[in-house]
Design a protein around this motif. Structure first.
Motif, mmCIF file in Angstrom:
data_model
loop_
_atom_site.group_PDB
_atom_site.id
_atom_site.type_symbol
_atom_site.label_atom_id
_atom_site.label_comp_id
_atom_site.label_asym_id
_atom_site.label_seq_id
_atom_site.Cartn_x
_atom_site.Cartn_y
_atom_site.Cartn_z
ATOM 1 N N ALA A 51 -21.653 -27.591 -14.284
ATOM 2 C CA ALA A 51 -20.930 -28.046 -13.098
ATOM 3 C C ALA A 51 -21.765 -27.836 -11.835
ATOM 4 O O ALA A 51 -21.808 -28.698 -10.941
ATOM 5 C CB ALA A 51 -19.597 -27.304 -12.994
ATOM 6 N N LYS A 52 -22.436 -26.686 -11.745
ATOM 7 C CA LYS A 52 -23.292 -26.428 -10.586
ATOM 8 C C LYS A 52 -24.448 -27.425 -10.510
ATOM 9 O O LYS A 52 -24.830 -27.881 -9.430
ATOM 10 C CB LYS A 52 -23.849 -25.011 -10.657
ATOM 11 C CG LYS A 52 -22.838 -23.918 -10.339
ATOM 12 C CD LYS A 52 -23.491 -22.543 -10.379
ATOM 13 C CE LYS A 52 -22.494 -21.450 -10.016
ATOM 14 N NZ LYS A 52 -23.119 -20.094 -10.062
ATOM 15 N N SER A 53 -25.018 -27.781 -11.667
ATOM 16 C CA SER A 53 -26.180 -28.662 -11.673
ATOM 17 C C SER A 53 -25.858 -30.077 -11.209
ATOM 18 O O SER A 53 -26.714 -30.773 -10.672
ATOM 19 C CB SER A 53 -26.803 -28.706 -13.073
ATOM 20 O OG SER A 53 -25.976 -29.426 -13.978
ATOM 21 N N ILE A 54 -24.612 -30.501 -11.401
ATOM 22 C CA ILE A 54 -24.239 -31.866 -10.995
ATOM 23 C C ILE A 54 -23.278 -31.858 -9.806
ATOM 24 O O ILE A 54 -22.725 -32.900 -9.431
ATOM 25 C CB ILE A 54 -23.608 -32.633 -12.171
ATOM 26 C CG1 ILE A 54 -22.452 -31.837 -12.794
ATOM 27 C CG2 ILE A 54 -24.655 -32.975 -13.226
ATOM 28 C CD1 ILE A 54 -21.765 -32.553 -13.955
ATOM 29 N N LEU A 55 -23.084 -30.661 -9.233
ATOM 30 C CA LEU A 55 -22.317 -30.507 -7.985
ATOM 31 C C LEU A 55 -20.880 -31.002 -8.104
ATOM 32 O O LEU A 55 -20.364 -31.749 -7.246
ATOM 33 C CB LEU A 55 -23.036 -31.251 -6.840
ATOM 34 C CG LEU A 55 -24.492 -30.836 -6.574
ATOM 35 C CD1 LEU A 55 -25.089 -31.676 -5.470
ATOM 36 C CD2 LEU A 55 -24.559 -29.345 -6.237
ATOM 37 N N VAL A 56 -20.193 -30.585 -9.170
ATOM 38 C CA VAL A 56 -18.764 -30.879 -9.321
ATOM 39 C C VAL A 56 -18.063 -29.586 -9.724
ATOM 40 O O VAL A 56 -18.700 -28.608 -10.114
ATOM 41 C CB VAL A 56 -18.504 -31.977 -10.384
ATOM 42 C CG1 VAL A 56 -19.164 -33.281 -9.982
ATOM 43 C CG2 VAL A 56 -18.960 -31.521 -11.764
ATOM 44 N N TYR B 208 -22.323 -36.442 -16.856
ATOM 45 C CA TYR B 208 -21.654 -35.147 -17.006
ATOM 46 C C TYR B 208 -21.879 -34.594 -18.413
ATOM 47 O O TYR B 208 -22.148 -33.401 -18.593
ATOM 48 C CB TYR B 208 -20.156 -35.294 -16.747
ATOM 49 C CG TYR B 208 -19.775 -35.474 -15.286
ATOM 50 C CD1 TYR B 208 -20.740 -35.626 -14.291
ATOM 51 C CD2 TYR B 208 -18.434 -35.498 -14.892
ATOM 52 C CE1 TYR B 208 -20.398 -35.797 -12.967
ATOM 53 C CE2 TYR B 208 -18.070 -35.666 -13.565
ATOM 54 C CZ TYR B 208 -19.060 -35.817 -12.602
ATOM 55 O OH TYR B 208 -18.705 -35.988 -11.289
ATOM 56 N N PHE B 209 -21.718 -35.464 -19.414
ATOM 57 C CA PHE B 209 -21.903 -35.029 -20.799
ATOM 58 C C PHE B 209 -23.341 -34.566 -21.033
ATOM 59 O O PHE B 209 -23.584 -33.540 -21.683
ATOM 60 C CB PHE B 209 -21.559 -36.171 -21.760
ATOM 61 C CG PHE B 209 -21.945 -35.885 -23.179
ATOM 62 C CD1 PHE B 209 -21.228 -34.976 -23.947
ATOM 63 C CD2 PHE B 209 -23.051 -36.506 -23.756
ATOM 64 C CE1 PHE B 209 -21.590 -34.705 -25.264
ATOM 65 C CE2 PHE B 209 -23.416 -36.234 -25.056
ATOM 66 C CZ PHE B 209 -22.692 -35.330 -25.823
ATOM 67 N N LYS C 156 -16.433 -20.498 -21.944
ATOM 68 C CA LYS C 156 -17.203 -21.399 -21.090
ATOM 69 C C LYS C 156 -18.462 -21.924 -21.778
ATOM 70 O O LYS C 156 -19.151 -22.795 -21.257
ATOM 71 C CB LYS C 156 -17.584 -20.678 -19.790
ATOM 72 C CG LYS C 156 -16.386 -20.355 -18.899
ATOM 73 C CD LYS C 156 -16.823 -19.715 -17.600
ATOM 74 C CE LYS C 156 -15.618 -19.416 -16.708
ATOM 75 N NZ LYS C 156 -16.026 -18.789 -15.417
ATOM 76 N N GLU C 157 -18.785 -21.371 -22.932
ATOM 77 C CA GLU C 157 -19.961 -21.804 -23.681
ATOM 78 C C GLU C 157 -19.591 -22.981 -24.579
ATOM 79 O O GLU C 157 -18.458 -23.091 -25.067
ATOM 80 C CB GLU C 157 -20.516 -20.651 -24.523
ATOM 81 C CG GLU C 157 -20.893 -19.409 -23.728
ATOM 82 C CD GLU C 157 -22.011 -19.672 -22.745
ATOM 83 O OE1 GLU C 157 -22.926 -20.423 -23.100
ATOM 84 O OE2 GLU C 157 -21.964 -19.123 -21.625
ATOM 85 N N THR C 158 -20.556 -23.861 -24.815
ATOM 86 C CA THR C 158 -20.312 -25.032 -25.656
ATOM 87 C C THR C 158 -21.464 -25.233 -26.631
ATOM 88 O O THR C 158 -22.591 -24.757 -26.417
ATOM 89 C CB THR C 158 -20.161 -26.310 -24.810
ATOM 90 O OG1 THR C 158 -21.396 -26.580 -24.137
ATOM 91 C CG2 THR C 158 -19.034 -26.186 -23.806
ATOM 92 N N THR D 211 -19.932 -23.632 -16.436
ATOM 93 C CA THR D 211 -20.237 -23.182 -15.074
ATOM 94 C C THR D 211 -21.601 -23.691 -14.614
ATOM 95 O O THR D 211 -21.734 -24.250 -13.514
ATOM 96 C CB THR D 211 -20.209 -21.641 -15.006
ATOM 97 O OG1 THR D 211 -18.923 -21.169 -15.397
ATOM 98 C CG2 THR D 211 -20.512 -21.171 -13.591
ATOM 99 N N GLN D 212 -22.625 -23.511 -15.454
ATOM 100 C CA GLN D 212 -23.972 -23.941 -15.088
ATOM 101 C C GLN D 212 -24.078 -25.454 -14.986
ATOM 102 O O GLN D 212 -24.727 -25.985 -14.081
ATOM 103 C CB GLN D 212 -24.968 -23.399 -16.120
ATOM 104 C CG GLN D 212 -25.083 -21.888 -16.130
ATOM 105 C CD GLN D 212 -26.000 -21.387 -17.227
ATOM 106 O OE1 GLN D 212 -26.720 -22.160 -17.851
ATOM 107 N NE2 GLN D 212 -25.975 -20.073 -17.472
#
Length: 295
Positions: A22-27, A8-9, A53-55, A19-20
């Motif tokens: 989370a979508k890439s790892i389907l969670v 995840y990290f 939402k930016e990091t 957002t992006q």
């Protein structure tokens, strides 16, 4: 700390957006956020600066990402090796230098095939310039070669190969224990074409020795060069090729300059290797590492 947290990290570090990532790892974003918060709590430091939402990675986050990438990469390599050990199939494309076909390559291939009989190997013999193009275009998986240069090419040293002065048995230098390259100044010289990395190294060694033999032939095949030396048409500077002494040539060590070339393994860092290619890559690296440790 769980492997899922590391994945995840890594995803969030790559996308820099919840957002992006989370979508890439389907969670869900909330699940991702909770996982990162728990990871930071366990490490006792902030890994990401949040701006909505930016990091953005903190200094600690940059350091942690380096190790996370390494851990996850090693885990994938281990998974693929276990898969292959359990009879996994596949094909790996291997390109190699012309001069390696008679030396280390047959040994590597025989031992690899004994360990992984279900993995096919597609072989391709090329010069360094063509291998660079092939690996960049994805036409080959692995190259066994002298150092290749390129933004997306990784090259790892495997072994050093000594270069010898090759002369006819009747040559005045044939009985010498060692020679200096300056001693062949003005001699007829038989060598590879200029696009070969070995030829470029030979030129550098001759320049270092301030020796200027007269090039009378430039070829593609090492065996052809040795045949011309055996025919007493000139001398050459080459790695030792097994069983060629019976053709009537002698290999003489060079005392100055030190004549060695580094041979390594190369692959494209931008193109994911197939399981079969990873298997061959790791087998070859480990083979030479173990061989050097034994020495």
């Amino acid at each position: 700390m769980e492997l899922t947290q590391l994945k995840y990290f890594q995803a969030l570090a790559r996308h820099k957006n919840f957002t992006q990532a989370a979508k890439s790892i389907l969670v869900s974003q909330s699940a991702l956020s909770r996982s990162i918060a728990k990871l930071e709590q366990e490490l006792g430091t902030t890994l990401l600066s949040r701006h909505g939402k930016e990091t953005e990675l903190t200094e600690a986050g940059e350091k942690f990402l380096f190790h996370v990438d390494r851990v996850l990469r090693e885990m994938e390599v281990a998974r693929q090796e276990i898969k292959m050990d359990n009879g996994g199939e596949g094909t790996v494309s291997v390109s190699f230098l012309h001069s390696l076909g008679d030396t280390y390559l047959p040994l590597i291939l025989s031992r690899f095939h004994a360990r992984y009989p279900h993995v096919g190997i597609k072989l391709n013999q090329q010069n360094s310039a063509v291998m660079s193009e092939e690996i960049m275009e994805g036409d080959t998986d692995i190259c066994l070669c002298s150092m290749l240069n390129g933004d997306d090419i990784a090259w790892m040293y495997l072994w050093s190969e000594e270069l010898f002065l090759v002369v006819p048995d009747s040559h005045p230098l044939a009985q010498r224990e060692t020679v200096r390259l300056e001693e062949i100044d003005g001699e007829p010289f038989i060598t590879l074409k200029t696009e070969y990395n070995l030829r470029q190294q030979v030129n550098q060694l001759l320049d270092l020795a301030e020796s200027q033999p007269q090039v009378i032939f430039e070829g593609d095949e090492v065996h052809n060069l040795i045949s011309l030396v055996a025919a007493k048409l000139g001398v050459s500077l080459l790695p030792h090729i097994p069983c060629t002494e019976q053709m009537g040539v002698s290999y003489i060590p060079v005392s100055f300059p030190a004549c060695k070339r580094a041979v390594g393994i190369a692959w494209n860092t931008r193109r994911p290797l197939t399981p079969a290619a990873i298997c061959f890559q790791q087998f070859t690296i480990n083979y030479f590492r173990d061989h050097q440790d034994a020495e």
